[in-house]
Enzyme design. Structure first.
Site, PDB file in Angstrom:
ATOM      1  N   GLY A   6      47.680 -17.281  37.781  1.00  0.00           N
ATOM      2  CA  GLY A   6      47.642 -16.734  39.128  1.00  0.00           C
ATOM      3  C   GLY A   6      46.325 -17.110  39.769  1.00  0.00           C
ATOM      4  N   ASN A   7      46.291 -17.166  41.078  1.00  0.00           N
ATOM      5  CA  ASN A   7      45.055 -17.514  41.772  1.00  0.00           C
ATOM      6  C   ASN A   7      45.064 -16.900  43.159  1.00  0.00           C
ATOM      7  OD1 ASN A   7      46.574 -19.637  43.446  1.00  0.00           O
ATOM      8  ND2 ASN A   7      46.833 -20.412  41.367  1.00  0.00           N
ATOM      9  N   SER A  58      40.710 -24.193  38.414  1.00  0.00           N
ATOM     10  CA  SER A  58      41.935 -24.336  37.615  1.00  0.00           C
ATOM     11  C   SER A  58      41.707 -24.001  36.142  1.00  0.00           C
ATOM     12  CB  SER A  58      42.430 -25.791  37.721  1.00  0.00           C
ATOM     13  OG  SER A  58      43.649 -25.956  37.047  1.00  0.00           O
ATOM     14  N   GLY A  59      42.612 -23.191  35.584  1.00  0.00           N
ATOM     15  CA  GLY A  59      42.649 -23.001  34.136  1.00  0.00           C
ATOM     16  C   GLY A  59      41.536 -22.161  33.541  1.00  0.00           C
ATOM     17  N   SER A  80      42.108 -24.774  41.705  1.00  0.00           N
ATOM     18  CA  SER A  80      43.474 -24.490  41.263  1.00  0.00           C
ATOM     19  C   SER A  80      44.417 -25.618  41.628  1.00  0.00           C
ATOM     20  CB  SER A  80      43.948 -23.191  41.929  1.00  0.00           C
ATOM     21  OG  SER A  80      45.349 -23.091  41.832  1.00  0.00           O
ATOM     22  N   SER A  81      45.334 -25.939  40.736  1.00  0.00           N
ATOM     23  CA  SER A  81      46.300 -27.003  41.041  1.00  0.00           C
ATOM     24  C   SER A  81      47.208 -26.612  42.206  1.00  0.00           C
ATOM     25  CB  SER A  81      47.126 -27.334  39.801  1.00  0.00           C
ATOM     26  OG  SER A  81      47.779 -26.179  39.323  1.00  0.00           O
ATOM     27  N   ASP A  82      47.243 -25.319  42.552  1.00  0.00           N
ATOM     28  CA  ASP A  82      48.048 -24.871  43.690  1.00  0.00           C
ATOM     29  C   ASP A  82      47.287 -24.950  45.022  1.00  0.00           C
ATOM     30  OD1 ASP A  82      50.412 -24.008  42.173  1.00  0.00           O
ATOM     31  OD2 ASP A  82      49.042 -22.542  41.313  1.00  0.00           O
ATOM     32  N   HIS A 138      48.855 -16.359  44.634  1.00  0.00           N
ATOM     33  CA  HIS A 138      50.036 -16.868  43.934  1.00  0.00           C
ATOM     34  C   HIS A 138      49.964 -16.383  42.499  1.00  0.00           C
ATOM     35  CE1 HIS A 138      53.088 -19.272  42.169  1.00  0.00           C
ATOM     36  NE2 HIS A 138      52.251 -20.063  41.538  1.00  0.00           N
ATOM     37  N   HIS A 175      52.583 -15.386  38.720  1.00  0.00           N
ATOM     38  CA  HIS A 175      53.892 -15.415  38.066  1.00  0.00           C
ATOM     39  C   HIS A 175      54.235 -13.999  37.607  1.00  0.00           C
ATOM     40  CE1 HIS A 175      54.585 -19.927  37.497  1.00  0.00           C
ATOM     41  NE2 HIS A 175      53.492 -19.822  38.223  1.00  0.00           N
ATOM     42  N   ASP A 200      57.609   0.201  54.059  1.00  0.00           N
ATOM     43  CA  ASP A 200      56.207   0.481  54.408  1.00  0.00           C
ATOM     44  C   ASP A 200      55.409  -0.805  54.595  1.00  0.00           C
ATOM     45  OD1 ASP A 200      56.127   3.262  54.545  1.00  0.00           O
ATOM     46  OD2 ASP A 200      55.754   3.517  52.405  1.00  0.00           O
ATOM     47  N   HIS A 203      60.581 -20.662  41.122  1.00  0.00           N
ATOM     48  CA  HIS A 203      59.155 -20.707  40.810  1.00  0.00           C
ATOM     49  C   HIS A 203      58.578 -19.277  40.773  1.00  0.00           C
ATOM     50  CE1 HIS A 203      55.065 -22.878  41.643  1.00  0.00           C
ATOM     51  NE2 HIS A 203      54.915 -21.815  40.902  1.00  0.00           N
ATOM     52  N   TYR A 241      48.927   6.296  59.358  1.00  0.00           N
ATOM     53  CA  TYR A 241      48.653   6.394  57.925  1.00  0.00           C
ATOM     54  C   TYR A 241      47.198   6.019  57.686  1.00  0.00           C
ATOM     55  CZ  TYR A 241      49.060   5.697  52.894  1.00  0.00           C
ATOM     56  OH  TYR A 241      48.893   5.767  51.535  1.00  0.00           O
TER      57      TYR A 241
END
Lengths: 241, 241, 241, 241
Positions: free
Chosen positions: B30-31, B47-48, B76-78, B102, B104, B127, B178, B236
């Site tokens: 995740g990133n 990345s990684g 990040s590769s994304d 992002h 998983h 909400d 994905h 709220y």
């Protein structure tokens, strides 16, 4: 005098300690080994010892004939399975397997008990292997009577051969009615792959609950995701392996 | 000399550290990025690198052409997906997107793998957004071959345009096969929306298991709940945004 | 003056403290007892006391007539069930039961509420018992009106007799509409078996969700796995029991 | 000068802090109030403040007309719902309600989104209430337009009246499409009942997944279990309430 296997045992010990951290086994229901191909030996968890009590020097060193080379405790009862996998999966040049894990992680066991391959539904799976996670059939009655743990190894090896699966690429398997084995380029990487398998098993279970007709990920996405992390043009992480 | 991007990197770093706290990703799956619209750059996770090892100074600063402005690690590769989203979603006056996540996360991935929008069943969902969580189709073969991560961004943007969805109001999406992306008015708010998405995905899954014929929440309740937290008459919290 | 039951109470206390560690009960919804067959007494958790507040000296010592031998607090309201099980399950030479646990652990309760035996799907189950986990019918109206907790014990005993189940081998049961009881060669072993039951219940639930037609594990694998851990040729662990 | 409501605010604060401990809400998605019937006021969580940042003095004190008696922060946006419930449920002699909780706990929300009562399948449920957990219909369009949070309270009160449910005995409810409310003889007891509801919701979900034809617990067991813990002959715990 220092053991010639001190660092191998240390690697195996650290990897075993990671099992409860990752939630992959209750009590003592999992074991990891670390393999040194030059020495032709692996270090493995002793049988039945709880993870918090483990020490690096407790690891048992076994050679590829199954002889205990170092260590006074009984090795894991699954040792003959590890032995077969190292012997068969590392018998070719460039073999990558250096660590093996066996656990009873919950969702992986559920698929193994269902006797079903885990479908490749998404990129989380494809980042790690390019095929469904294979599930072997049950061991035969004859195999169980001969030598249960050794035959479990043979069953995995035969299943990979029959399915033309390459253990350097497909790093995980389910044994039907039993549970998961995974491996990798180190004992730590084997634990990582064991955790991947558990998460992929959980995601695939949920996917089919949500959509019983869910379709496998198209091949062209599978290939792309796998090559992002693996192979000559990998571009994930800081150094491409 | 101090970096001109120090506070942006700090914001991105803190948001990335929140990923494991909220249980949104295993390992490095995740990133988060933080965007500065005036400088036209965003800071993103390298990345990684495991979350516990991350430092604020490791964050990589990227401009909207995709050039690395500051940082010695691979981003990040994304990154190309984040880039497309910032470029397209902030190209209008009053744009609100300042952070993107992002992951998983398990239940969001399950819906993405099922290739289904998450139905709007209740007020927990309403909400936060007023429509089902949209799920894109799979990327096409041609898109994967061209430029995978950039095309993932384009796919999201096209899906929002085709569905007339406003990214300032609909702050989350599933990419088919994905997993989830979410965003918000800051990197921290993006992580919050990522956690909302995971919980909404889990609740919707359970709702349909309990009642396969469960009906969507009536529109008049959806509108009321959304306007409690958002818009000119929000009431709220301590300061109405 | 020191209590003659100090070590028995200590054993019961430690085992009760393990209930929340293993996630087997919310609040005070579980209790463990430890049995001393020579003294003919057992030590059990006091009723309604939260685990973090428990002290070893709070344990209540009860004899096999149900009389409180030591302790000023009310014993667990389930005490008459424990009493029946000790009286009936340890009335033969070589009896092994020395500890009993009752909880409302989530997945075991779900099977009990479904009024179904837990099928024996895999080796995780077979490592511990060789048959499906038995589930009793509901208590009858007459039994509930007579003496609820004592009759719960009688129901379990009758169910074991009718099914020719040996409590020295089958160390767990579900009471229909209620929840699990488990036992073992010590209070700690009883807690272990309670945790095994919860995990086996969870795995079997998932297995049937994945494959509604999942088949029981073949008998020849069941027998092999059980004898790896139990019986004269056991070879699991460091000392074979 | 010390507040005359210091101990009421302390009680409300402690109960709110218990929400994340029991896993009943993400972020700020839950609130508890504590009621003093003699003073005719209740103390409630301020809106949108994260639990770790809460202090006892932040609690807002509201009277039964809805006026803020003490406190500078905005009270929870759900305050009008709490208000209606206190006004209606404590308007008779011997009323027991002294605390109310509202959360978005996962499994309770799933049943509320499914718009279904939670069936009474087992003794875990019967230990606390003697009927299925009631679920109201959706609020009507007219009610939402009038005064959303007040009408939510009215909806609950009307549902209890129509179903002849006694709030002194039935301490929990689901609002259709929204989520759970629970109450009890103190704010702490309200949180306890909120946690009971979440666990009962989870167990009932699992029960029906395992056995779609699962039957309700027979009435004679329901009555027995409830009276073990409640009423004149209760014998659970150290002092019978």
């Amino acid at each position: 005098m220092a053991s010639p296997y001190a660092s191998l045992k240390e690697e195996a010990w650290e990897a075993n300690c990671e099992i409860p951290v990752r939630g992959l086994a209750l009590y003592t229901w999992g074991n990891v080994s670390a393999f040194d191909p030059r020495a032709g030996v692996f270090a493995i968890k002793p049988s039945g010892v709880p993870y918090p009590d483990l020490k690096a020097e407790d690891m048992v060193v076994i050679d590829l004939e199954g002889k205990t080379v170092e260590g006074s405790l009984n090795p894991s009862s699954d040792t003959p399975t590890h032995l077969v996998l190292y012997r068969e999966f590392t018998a070719h040049d460039g073999a990558l397997v250096r660590g093996i894990i066996h656990t009873h992680s919950t969702h992986a066991v559920a698929w193994a008990q269902a006797c079903m391959d885990i479908p490749l539904f998404g990129t989380t799976h494809a980042d790690h292997i390019q095929v469904p996670v294979p599930c072997t059939p049950y061991l035969s009655k004859e195999a169980v009577e001969r030598d249960y743990e050794k035959e479990t190894g043979d069953l995995i090896v035969d299943h990979f051969r029959a399915g033309k699966l390459n253990p350097d690429e497909v790093s995980m398997v389910l044994v039907g009615g039993h549970g998961p084995f995974a491996w990798g380029a180190s004992a730590a990487k084997a634990v990582y792959n064991g955790a991947v398998l558990e998460e992929v098993a959980r995601m695939a279970y949920l996917t089919r609950q949500i959509n019983p007709g869910a379709k496998p990920l198209p091949d062209y996405i599978v290939g792309k995701h796998y090559s992002r992390k693996h192979g000559p043009n990998a571009y994930y992480g800081q150094t491409c392996r």
